[in-house]
Design an enzyme around this catalytic site. Structure first.
Site, short mmCIF file in Angstrom:
data_model
loop_
_atom_site.label_atom_id
_atom_site.label_comp_id
_atom_site.label_asym_id
_atom_site.label_seq_id
_atom_site.Cartn_x
_atom_site.Cartn_y
_atom_site.Cartn_z
N ARG A 26 0.83 -1.21 0.00
CA ARG A 26 0.00 0.00 0.00
C ARG A 26 0.86 1.26 0.00
O ARG A 26 0.55 2.23 -0.70
CB ARG A 26 -0.97 0.01 1.18
N ASN A 44 -6.16 -2.79 2.28
CA ASN A 44 -6.15 -4.24 2.38
C ASN A 44 -7.57 -4.76 2.40
O ASN A 44 -8.46 -4.13 3.00
CB ASN A 44 -5.45 -4.69 3.67
#
EC number: 3.6.1.7
Length: 96
Positions: A26, A44
């Site tokens: 990320r 996520n």
């Protein structure tokens, strides 16, 4: 006047699978998107994938897609599902 001159932004959503959680994926997506001037988010998912949503010029979205396939050093991207998406306004690119 071409369509790109009227509407320069598009939105895309990617669902990235493989070893993409707990490896800085990320953060990697955020850095890449910010570098390209895109807005959106990376988060996520409960099933182990990472969702990346970005808004910007089509050429920059294509560049981001290539970066997402490579991922950060410790990731192992096994596949990406890409979808066109409705444009939602964000003022930056965030990690959720």
């Amino acid at each position: 006047m071409s369509k790109s001159a009227v509407s320069p932004s598009e939105a895309r959503r990617w669902y990235v699978r493989g070893r993409v959680q707990g490896v800085g994926y990320r953060d990697f997506a955020q850095r890449a998107a910010v570098q390209l001037g895109l807005t959106g988010y990376a988060r996520n998912l409960d099933d182990g994938r990472v969702e990346v949503y970005a808004v910007g010029p089509p050429s920059k979205l294509s560049e981001l897609a290539g970066m997402l396939y490579r991922g950060p050093r410790w990731s192992d991207v096994r596949g990406i599902e890409e979808q066109e998406a409705a444009i939602t306004s964000y003022d930056s690119f965030r990690i959720r």
